[in-house]
Design a protein around this motif. Structure first.
Motif, PDB file in Angstrom:
ATOM      1  N   HIS A  60       3.230   1.089  -1.864  1.00 60.83           N
ATOM      2  CA  HIS A  60       3.241   0.439  -0.554  1.00 60.83           C
ATOM      3  C   HIS A  60       4.582   0.754   0.103  1.00 60.83           C
TER       4      HIS A  60
ATOM      5  N   LYS B 257       6.442  -2.010   2.377  1.00 61.05           N
ATOM      6  CA  LYS B 257       7.067  -3.112   1.651  1.00 61.05           C
ATOM      7  C   LYS B 257       8.032  -2.615   0.575  1.00 61.05           C
TER       8      LYS B 257
ATOM      9  N   TYR C 116      -3.992  -2.675   2.495  1.00 64.09           N
ATOM     10  CA  TYR C 116      -2.806  -2.851   3.328  1.00 64.09           C
ATOM     11  C   TYR C 116      -3.007  -3.893   4.425  1.00 64.09           C
TER      12      TYR C 116
ATOM     13  N   ASN D 127      -3.199  -7.362   2.385  1.00 66.43           N
ATOM     14  CA  ASN D 127      -2.112  -7.544   1.401  1.00 66.43           C
ATOM     15  C   ASN D 127      -2.639  -7.986   0.038  1.00 66.43           C
TER      16      ASN D 127
END
Length: 137
Positions: A40, A43, A85, A88
């Motif tokens: 990811h 993040k 995504y 989450n």
């Protein structure tokens, strides 16, 4: 852009640029049969599955720092791993329990079984929009 991969033979997670340059080992300690990776970038997280003596799902920063175990109970052969995504969520499939499960990406909480079969031997999982795709052997 970077590409991450696991090396089962040496129990490593490595990274390199897409053209193969700047290759280096991200994680080399404490891994036992790493299988699959999900990244990811926004993040700054790297997730992976491990089979080994203590099967688990781990998380670290993209540079390998702050390594933690996010799932260690109720898994046996965690194979594929994927990130939703938009929601989450972190998804994984397990070839022994024949399940696809998910957790909250940040907290590791709210674990849910998404799909449960029998004798499916799930190998990989991908999430896109409202759909979940998986392969089995």
């Amino acid at each position: 852009g970077n590409i991450y991969w696991t090396d089962h033979g040496f129990n490593l997670i490595e990274v390199a640029r897409l053209n193969g340059s700047f290759r280096y080992v991200v994680i080399s300690q404490g891994l036992d049969q790493p299988r699959s990776i999900a990244v990811h970038p926004e993040k700054g997280y790297l997730f992976w599955t491990e089979w080994g003596q203590t099967p688990c799902i781990g998380r670290a920063h993209l540079d390998g720092s702050e390594k933690v175990v996010v799932v260690s109970l109720g898994i046996a052969w965690p194979n594929g791993i994927s990130i939703d995504y938009e929601e989450n969520k972190l998804y994984w499939c397990d070839a022994r329990t024949d399940k696809i499960e998910r957790i909250d990406l940040e907290s590791g909480g709210n674990r849910e079984i998404v799909l449960s079969g029998s004798n499916v031997d799930m190998f990989s999982v991908a999430v896109f929009g409202a759909y979940i795709y998986w392969s089995d052997r």
